[in-house]
Design a protein around this motif. Structure first.
Motif, short mmCIF file in Angstrom:
data_model
loop_
_atom_site.label_atom_id
_atom_site.label_comp_id
_atom_site.label_asym_id
_atom_site.label_seq_id
_atom_site.Cartn_x
_atom_site.Cartn_y
_atom_site.Cartn_z
N ALA A 182 0.85 -1.19 0.00
CA ALA A 182 0.00 0.00 0.00
C ALA A 182 0.89 1.24 0.00
O ALA A 182 1.86 1.31 0.76
CB ALA A 182 -0.91 0.01 1.23
N THR A 184 0.42 4.25 1.13
CA THR A 184 0.36 5.12 2.31
C THR A 184 -0.15 4.33 3.51
O THR A 184 -0.79 3.28 3.37
CB THR A 184 -0.59 6.31 2.08
OG1 THR A 184 -1.94 5.83 1.98
CG2 THR A 184 -0.23 7.09 0.82
N GLU A 185 0.11 4.89 4.69
CA GLU A 185 -0.38 4.27 5.93
C GLU A 185 -1.90 4.19 5.95
O GLU A 185 -2.47 3.21 6.43
CB GLU A 185 0.12 5.08 7.13
CG GLU A 185 1.62 5.03 7.38
CD GLU A 185 2.06 3.74 8.05
OE1 GLU A 185 1.17 2.91 8.39
OE2 GLU A 185 3.27 3.56 8.25
N CYS A 188 -3.13 1.30 3.77
CA CYS A 188 -2.82 0.04 4.44
C CYS A 188 -3.76 -0.21 5.61
O CYS A 188 -4.28 -1.33 5.79
CB CYS A 188 -1.37 0.04 4.91
SG CYS A 188 -0.78 -1.54 5.54
N CYS A 200 0.07 -6.82 4.77
CA CYS A 200 0.11 -5.50 4.12
C CYS A 200 1.35 -4.75 4.58
O CYS A 200 1.66 -4.70 5.78
CB CYS A 200 -1.15 -4.70 4.45
SG CYS A 200 -1.28 -3.14 3.53
N GLN A 201 2.04 -4.15 3.64
CA GLN A 201 3.25 -3.39 3.93
C GLN A 201 3.16 -2.05 3.20
O GLN A 201 2.73 -1.98 2.05
CB GLN A 201 4.49 -4.16 3.44
CG GLN A 201 5.81 -3.48 3.71
CD GLN A 201 6.99 -4.36 3.32
OE1 GLN A 201 6.86 -5.59 3.18
NE2 GLN A 201 8.15 -3.76 3.14
N VAL A 202 3.55 -0.98 3.88
CA VAL A 202 3.54 0.35 3.26
C VAL A 202 4.79 0.50 2.39
O VAL A 202 5.91 0.31 2.85
CB VAL A 202 3.49 1.46 4.32
CG1 VAL A 202 3.55 2.84 3.66
CG2 VAL A 202 2.23 1.33 5.16
N ARG A 203 4.56 0.83 1.14
CA ARG A 203 5.66 1.02 0.20
C ARG A 203 5.21 2.00 -0.88
O ARG A 203 4.19 1.77 -1.54
CB ARG A 203 6.06 -0.30 -0.45
CG ARG A 203 7.22 -0.20 -1.43
CD ARG A 203 8.53 0.05 -0.73
NE ARG A 203 9.62 0.36 -1.66
CZ ARG A 203 10.87 0.58 -1.29
NH1 ARG A 203 11.20 0.53 0.00
NH2 ARG A 203 11.81 0.87 -2.18
N GLU A 319 -1.75 7.87 -2.21
CA GLU A 319 -0.54 8.49 -2.74
C GLU A 319 -0.88 9.46 -3.86
O GLU A 319 -1.75 9.18 -4.69
CB GLU A 319 0.41 7.41 -3.26
CG GLU A 319 1.73 7.95 -3.79
CD GLU A 319 2.61 6.84 -4.37
OE1 GLU A 319 3.73 6.68 -3.88
OE2 GLU A 319 2.15 6.15 -5.29
#
Length: 404
Positions: A182, A184-185, A188, A200-203, A319
């Motif tokens: 995802a 953005t926080e 996510c 799920c990881q923020v990237r 984003e």
């Protein structure tokens, strides 16, 4: 033929507009030999750039399972389109009008699974497979039908109604085979709230390299193409007018201006009635280009502008590819404070001017003041300063997802 070190699946590669093209091309340049799977087709512009980078492209499903899945996806998409036409009227209950969108979500899932199957057939089990523009639903089903993969989910537009939730529960074991990325926080957090057990990881999705900055000669040529004199001020409004964008605030601000301003508008969809109204405003000189636009054309519009305007509704936390573009290309920014996390990253930057989301008066003041007090242009590492990775860093991160 050697196996690719990474497979990039881009379901939207056939669409001219959107910031997915820039990321896709940048990643193929950063990871030579990557494979691109684009089962919906790919634009000629992107194809030529990707092939010049030495990467392969396939637009055909490979393997019996992928062929069947893609055929099912095409059929489901056709049913969804028919449903959208039949149930478009608001006389239908909301639950009924939502049915075509649910079928669209299923069609996207089936198409993604077909693409991941194709990737595995061509690249083998070791190469990481990344879906760059994945659907926001049925993550586990996509992994069960297609296989292990990572998937960028940019935003959440459609939630799962009961039939899709039942499918999701049946495919619950697949959640461990899909890694959701995802940008953005907030995105996510929304995903985790809807899909307990999801990885799920923020990237960030957007990438930026200092070499992509606009040059002085590009800016001069672009301004000449729009017949802009040195003492004339121009701002650009890039991309389609989607619900997250607050065009009404810009509309009201333009009506308050007291100084001349050139407004460069490009994207799809645009509201032609609003454009016609802007054309008649006393201080506005409008240059409008409705419809899908090539990346080269968008770059020219950015180059001609003294600043880019980004106006979003309060609370939108996905984003912003436009903010990343401004930092990447070296274009000053006028942006709403709609997202606290983004506002914090931009605070104190001499190339970004912020205004309260929804405040047309504050935006009008910034636009009127632009000529007298122009903001600085973002420096070479402005993108890195606000957390946008380089394509090389992103490629290294994605290539490292081989454990999926």
């Amino acid at each position: 033929m050697s196996r690719p070190s990474m497979v990039l699946v881009e379901p939207n590669a056939h669409r001219v507009s959107g910031h997915h093209h820039g990321a896709l091309v940048a990643l193929t340049r950063a990871v030579p030999g990557a494979l691109v799977v684009a089962l919906n087709g790919i634009t000629a512009e992107s194809r030529s750039m990707i092939e010049a980078a030495g990467c392969r492209i396939t637009t055909r499903a490979r393997g019996p399972a992928a062929v069947v899945l893609l055929a099912a996806a095409i059929g489901a998409a056709a049913v969804a389109d028919l449903g959208l036409a039949v149930f478009a009227s608001r006389r239908w209950p909301t639950r009924v009008r939502r049915v075509p969108h649910q079928v669209t979500a299923l069609a996207r899932c089936l198409a993604e699974a077909a693409a991941v199957r194709t990737a595995r057939a061509l690249a083998g089990p070791a190469a990481p497979v990344i879906v760059l523009s994945a659907g926001e639903a049925l993550h586990g089903l996509a992994a069960v039908l297609g296989g292990p993969h990572a998937r960028f989910v940019h935003e959440i537009n459609t939630t799962e109604d009961l039939p899709l939730r039942l499918l999701g529960r049946a495919a619950q074991p697949g959640l461990s085979r899909a890694l959701v990325l995802a940008p953005t926080e907030q995105v996510c957090g929304d995903l985790l709230a809807r899909f307990p057990g999801l990885r799920c990881q923020v990237r960030p999705f957007a990438v930026a390299d200092p070499a992509e900055r606009l040059t002085s000669s590009e800016r001069r040529a672009a301004r000449a193409a729009f017949a802009l004199a040195d003492d004339q001020t121009a701002v650009c409004l890039i991309g389609g007018w989607w619900p997250s964008k607050d065009i009404a605030v810009l509309d009201a601000a333009l009506g308050r201006l007291t100084r001349p301003l050139h407004l460069l508008v490009i994207g799809d969809p645009l509201d032609r009635a609003v454009l016609q109204r802007w054309q008649g405003l006393p201080h506005i000189r409008l240059h409008a280009f409705p419809g899908p636009a090539s990346q080269a054309r968008i770059r020219t519009v950015y180059a001609a502008a003294d600043a880019a305007v980004v106006s979003r509704r309060m609370g939108v936390g996905k984003e912003s590819g436009l903010v990343a573009d401004a930092a990447r290309l070296g274009v000053p920014l006028i942006v709403s404070d709609h997202d606290p996390a983004l506002t914090q990253r931009l605070a104190g930057r001499d190339w970004a001017r912020l205004f309260p989301a929804g405040d047309s008066g504050a935006l009008a003041v910034l636009l009127d003041d632009l000529r007298a007090h122009p903001p600085s242009r973002p420096g070479s590492y402005a993108a890195a300063d606000i957390g946008v990775p380089t394509a090389a860093d992103q490629g290294a991160f994605l290539t490292g997802l081989h454990h999926l």
